[in-house]
Design an enzyme around this catalytic site. Structure first.
Site, PDB file in Angstrom:
ATOM      1  N   CYS A  90      -2.530  92.600 -73.039  1.00 40.55           N
ATOM      2  CA  CYS A  90      -1.318  92.434 -72.234  1.00 40.55           C
ATOM      3  C   CYS A  90      -0.055  92.667 -73.064  1.00 40.55           C
ATOM      4  O   CYS A  90       0.212  93.798 -73.436  1.00 40.55           O
ATOM      5  CB  CYS A  90      -1.331  91.098 -71.508  1.00 40.55           C
ATOM      6  SG  CYS A  90      -0.459  91.214 -69.932  1.00 40.55           S
TER       7      CYS A  90
ATOM      8  N   HIS B 228      -6.792  91.143 -68.681  1.00 40.46           N
ATOM      9  CA  HIS B 228      -7.333  90.072 -69.525  1.00 40.46           C
ATOM     10  C   HIS B 228      -8.859  90.108 -69.518  1.00 40.46           C
ATOM     11  O   HIS B 228      -9.485  89.523 -68.628  1.00 40.46           O
ATOM     12  CB  HIS B 228      -6.824  88.710 -69.038  1.00 40.46           C
ATOM     13  CG  HIS B 228      -5.416  88.443 -69.448  1.00 40.46           C
ATOM     14  ND1 HIS B 228      -5.080  87.777 -70.597  1.00 40.46           N
ATOM     15  CD2 HIS B 228      -4.256  88.802 -68.875  1.00 40.46           C
ATOM     16  CE1 HIS B 228      -3.765  87.723 -70.714  1.00 40.46           C
ATOM     17  NE2 HIS B 228      -3.235  88.335 -69.679  1.00 40.46           N
TER      18      HIS B 228
ATOM     19  N   GLU C  40     -10.862  88.579 -71.254  1.00 38.31           N
ATOM     20  CA  GLU C  40     -11.452  87.256 -71.534  1.00 38.31           C
ATOM     21  C   GLU C  40     -11.408  86.357 -70.306  1.00 38.31           C
ATOM     22  O   GLU C  40     -11.898  85.224 -70.345  1.00 38.31           O
ATOM     23  CB  GLU C  40     -10.711  86.609 -72.712  1.00 38.31           C
ATOM     24  CG  GLU C  40      -9.448  85.846 -72.384  1.00 38.31           C
ATOM     25  CD  GLU C  40      -8.286  86.679 -71.871  1.00 38.31           C
ATOM     26  OE1 GLU C  40      -8.356  87.910 -71.921  1.00 38.31           O
ATOM     27  OE2 GLU C  40      -7.296  86.083 -71.393  1.00 38.31           O
TER      28      GLU C  40
HETATM   29  N1  LIG Z   1       0.204  88.398 -69.743  1.00 39.28           N
HETATM   30  C1  LIG Z   1       1.060  88.993 -70.539  1.00 39.28           C
HETATM   31  O1  LIG Z   1       0.889  89.096 -71.745  1.00 39.28           O
HETATM   32  C2  LIG Z   1       2.339  89.487 -69.916  1.00 39.28           C
HETATM   33  C3  LIG Z   1       3.065  90.509 -70.750  1.00 39.28           C
HETATM   34  C4  LIG Z   1       4.524  90.697 -70.386  1.00 39.28           C
HETATM   35  N2  LIG Z   1       5.254  89.467 -70.563  1.00 39.28           N
HETATM   36  C5  LIG Z   1       4.659  91.198 -68.966  1.00 39.28           C
HETATM   37  O2  LIG Z   1       5.049  90.440 -68.098  1.00 39.28           O
HETATM   38  O3  LIG Z   1       4.355  92.338 -68.710  1.00 39.28           O
END
Ligand SMILES: NC(=O)CC[C@H](N)C(=O)O
Length: 409
Positions: free
Chosen positions: A285, A379, A381
């Site tokens: 992410c 994600h 995980e």
């Molecule tokens: N879950 C995250 O790591 C979000 C990444 C970043 N803050 C976004 O909103 O795109």
């Protein structure tokens, strides 16, 4: 009659019409910067807050979502009509050197506020120790229930993620804030607020040594690495990893809140790492966005982002157990994404693409680049969400093992 069961459920779980010691429902109003207002009843902490209003389509795991540091500064609208029915578990894990110390994704509630059509007053689960209302009160996080979350979601989907204000109690009699009064979390370095201030080590006896740059890491990511036997050193987000990199077998860049542009300090250092240190690097992410920025890709703000547990992604390349041409269902929570460009920067290729909006869902270094770097927007995980792409975490971990046995003589 078709409405009868719904009526029964609603009667059974009807949320906070009143609170103990309070003779009448406490009103709460969600104001959006674009001018719309939604009136409902307050639950959790009776206080007013500002934030960025986002929606999530996940139908379960409200406890994991609310403790995920990536939701920091956000007013989280659940599209699922009822949450709170399985309560909230005791969040402290028995502490040992292998444990991150919490059962959920961090020790407190990270989102700024919660919006739900119907909050369950009665809860039932063998791990539950308190209600969603009691938990939110304890962490001073306000919620509003009894609002039309479908209408709010349609608005956010059409006009995009919008700054908001949840006004509670007597604040509901005030006029909506003026445009300039809304607080914009993307203007702040939220990562700096949430990242560990000091390095710490989990499972020091582990056989593979992984450094984690902590941008607001979900606990389950650390658990996923420790579970596979790694010694995990968690570092502040802007730590100079290059100064200590020789002591590690791999580098991981975590998820985190806010705008990735706030994290250029880390992206610049990573560029040096990727040029000079050819061991495996993996990001999830925000970590994936920072890898992309260091590789020369552009990170942009999406209209409403992707938040939910059923985002389909198409694999464009095969790697480990991931097969090109297959679609995987993934858990996601992001507002920003890497821009798909043609050609991709030299030495890089797209790994996954979103089947709904064609946004970049993963990148990897090309086999001939001499690097071993992956980033995924979703994600793998889980916690919560499907485990379809858990193979991506395996891929990183086993590439470390492969790297150690094949390349380091
Ligand atoms: N879950 C995250 O790591 C979000 C990444 C970043 N803050 C976004 O909103 O795109």
């Amino acid at each position: 009659m078709i409405t009868r069961p719904i009526f029964r459920i609603s009667r059974l779980y009807r949320g906070f019409a009143t609170h103990a010691g309070s003779p009448a429902p406490i009103p709460a109003v969600l104001h959006l910067k674009t001018g719309q207002s939604f009136t409902g009843r307050s639950f959790g902490a009776h206080r007013s807050i500002y934030g960025e209003t986002v929606f999530s389509t996940s139908i379960t795991s409200y406890t994991e979502s609310m403790t995920d540091p990536s939701y920091r500064g956000q007013i989280l609208v659940f599209t699922t009509p009822l949450i709170g029915n399985y309560g909230v578990p005791h969040n402290i894990a028995p502490r040992d050197s292998r444990d991150v110390g919490v059962v959920l994704e961090s020790s407190g509630i990270q989102c700024a506020a919660v919006v739900v059509a119907d909050v369950a007053e009665k809860f039932s689960h063998y791990t539950a120790i308190e209600s969603l209302h009691a938990w939110c009160s304890r962490y001073n996080v306000p919620g509003v229930t009894g609002v039309d979350t479908r209408a709010i979601t349609r608005l956010l989907r059409d006009q995009g993620t919008t700054l908001g204000r949840l006004a509670v109690g007597t604040d509901t009699t005030l006029p909506p804030p003026s445009e300039g009064e809304y607080w914009d979390p993307s203007k702040e370095n939220l990562v700096d607020q949430i990242s560990t201030k000091e390095p710490y080590v989990l499972n020091p006896a582990g056989d593979v040594k992984i450094a984690v740059l902590d941008f607001g890491a979900k606990a389950n990511i650390l658990r996923a690495l420790v579970r596979r036997g790694a010694a995990v050193t968690v570092l502040p987000w802007d730590y100079d990893f290059n100064a200590i990199r020789n002591g590690f077998d791999g580098l991981f860049l975590s998820n985190g809140p806010g705008d990735p542009q706030q994290c250029w300090a880390a992206a610049h250092k990573l560029r040096t790492t990727m040029e000079e240190w050819h061991k495996p690097i993996f990001g999830i992410c925000l970590g994936h966005q920072i890898i992309g920025m260091a590789a020369g890709l552009d990170a942009y703000r999406m209209t409403f982002g992707n938040r939910g547990h059923n985002q389909p992604v198409l694999a464009l390349a095969s790697s480990g157990s991931i097969q090109a041409g297959r679609v995987y269902v993934t858990s996601q929570n992001h507002q920003y994404a890497l821009r798909l460009q043609d050609p991709f920067p030299e030495g890089w290729e797209p790994f996954f693409i979103n089947c709904n909006d064609s946004s970049v869902e993963g990148i990897k270094s090309t086999p001939d680049s001499g690097r071993h770097v992956w980033g995924v927007q979703f994600h793998p995980e889980s916690a919560g969400g499907p485990l379809d792409t858990i193979g991506v975490t395996h891929l990183f971990y086993f590439s470390l093992i492969w790297f150690l046995s094949n390349m380091c003589v």
